[in-house]
Design an enzyme around this catalytic site. Structure first.
Site, short mmCIF file in Angstrom:
data_model
loop_
_atom_site.label_atom_id
_atom_site.label_comp_id
_atom_site.label_asym_id
_atom_site.label_seq_id
_atom_site.Cartn_x
_atom_site.Cartn_y
_atom_site.Cartn_z
N SER A 157 0.85 -1.20 0.00
CA SER A 157 0.00 0.00 0.00
C SER A 157 0.87 1.24 0.00
O SER A 157 1.98 1.24 0.53
CB SER A 157 -0.91 0.02 1.23
OG SER A 157 -1.59 1.26 1.35
N TYR A 170 -0.97 -0.17 9.98
CA TYR A 170 -1.23 -0.57 8.60
C TYR A 170 -0.03 -0.29 7.70
O TYR A 170 0.39 -1.13 6.89
CB TYR A 170 -2.47 0.17 8.11
CG TYR A 170 -2.91 -0.15 6.71
CD1 TYR A 170 -3.59 -1.33 6.42
CD2 TYR A 170 -2.69 0.76 5.67
CE1 TYR A 170 -4.03 -1.61 5.13
CE2 TYR A 170 -3.12 0.49 4.39
CZ TYR A 170 -3.79 -0.69 4.13
OH TYR A 170 -4.22 -0.96 2.85
N LYS A 174 2.26 -2.94 5.62
CA LYS A 174 2.31 -2.87 4.16
C LYS A 174 3.73 -2.64 3.65
O LYS A 174 4.11 -3.15 2.59
CB LYS A 174 1.37 -1.77 3.67
CG LYS A 174 -0.11 -2.10 3.82
CD LYS A 174 -0.48 -3.39 3.08
CE LYS A 174 -1.96 -3.61 2.98
NZ LYS A 174 -2.29 -4.87 2.27
#
Length: 296
Positions: A157, A170, A174
């Site tokens: 991401s 997160y 990622k």
């Protein structure tokens, strides 16, 4: 003839959003697909076998072959069962698409242990476990002289590769997935396995608060449609794709190659640095341009 004829693919998180679009296009291109999804909420809580089964039914209704799987990709035994589902149902495994993910956004100082652990577990461990299970099968196949030309597509991401406020958990996961892809390529290349990562930008239930409703352009093209991501992933899954060990930003009709961490400037001396010397010379590194080349 489809681009994925004869290929067997496992796709995690394929009950909704981007993963669903992967599964539908893979089947359309001739792949036999294991549709894996726990069917949980965006934060990972709960479970529902319905979404995965619905995708399977869509594929079958269109003349394709698919089977649902509800195993937890963060669990070692679950990951082994996931691979075994492909082998028992379709006789082989050629492609693994790691796509499952959740969100627990929170600023660092307010983030709980559980919010950190849950996101790291689903994303990073949830990539590692299926990858290890599949890689062990492909290693044994390679040693037996079978040329499967396996492909793995991992899902990173921009939140990790560029950074994003409120997503330390997160983003860390990622970014780790991108590194996992690069290092696993170094290790698995001898077995003929190709690994690549994508950082997709699309409208899903995890991003709907940011992307909002569909906004097609004057020609009717919606750049945020999650279906836009699937063709490049399908290409990466083809048997003769030459790309390996790379990470790509994918959005709308755009595919862009990331440059990994690179040394761009520095200071040197012929002895051990003193703090005083560093105070005199290292400060200039703060002024070196650090261009992320953001695609938006």
């Amino acid at each position: 003839m489809g681009a994925l004829d004869g290929r067997v693919a496992v796709i995690t998180g394929a009950g909704r959003g981007i993963g669903r679009e992967h599964a539908l296009l893979f089947a359309q291109e001739g792949a036999r697909v294991v549709v894996n999804d726990l069917g949980g909420a965006p934060d990972g809580t709960g479970a529902d076998a319905g979404p995965a089964q619905q995708v399977v039914e869509e594929i079958r209704a269109a003349g394709g072959e698919a089977v649902a799987n509800g195993d937890d990709v963060t669990d070692a035994d679950g990951a082994e069962r996931l691979v075994r589902t492909a082998l028992d149902t379709f006789g082989d495994l050629h492609v693994l698409v790691n796509n499952a993910g959740i969100l627990r956004d929170r600023q660092l100082v307010n983030m709980s242990d559980e919010e950190w652990d849950a996101v790291i577990r689903v994303h990073l461990r949830g990539h590692f476990m299926p990858l290890r299970a599949a890689a062990r099968y492909w290693r044994d196949a390679a040693k037996a002289g079978r040329e499967l030309r396996p492909a793995v597509i991992n899902t990173s991401s921009t939140s990790g590769l560029f950074g994003n406020f409120g997503q330390t958990n997160y983003g860390a996961a990622k970014s780790g997935i991108a590194s996992l892809t690069h290092i696993a390529q170094l290790e698995l290349d001898r077995f003929g396995v190709r690994l690549n990562a994508i950082a997709p930008a699309a409208r899903t239930r995890l991003t709907e608060s940011l992307s909002g409703e569909a906004k097609p352009d004057e020609f009717g093209f919606d750049p945020d449609d999650p279906a836009n991501i699937a063709p490049f992933v399908a290409y990466l899954a083809t048997a003769d794709c030459p790309l390996r060990g790379r990470s790509f930003f994918v959005h709308g009709g755009s595919v862009q190659l990331f440059q990994p961490w690179a040394l761009i400037d520095g200071i040197e001396t012929d002895h051990r640095w003193t703090v005083a010397e560093l105070q005199e010379r290292a400060g200039r590194l703060a002024d070196v341009p650090f261009e992320l080349n953001l695609p938006w």
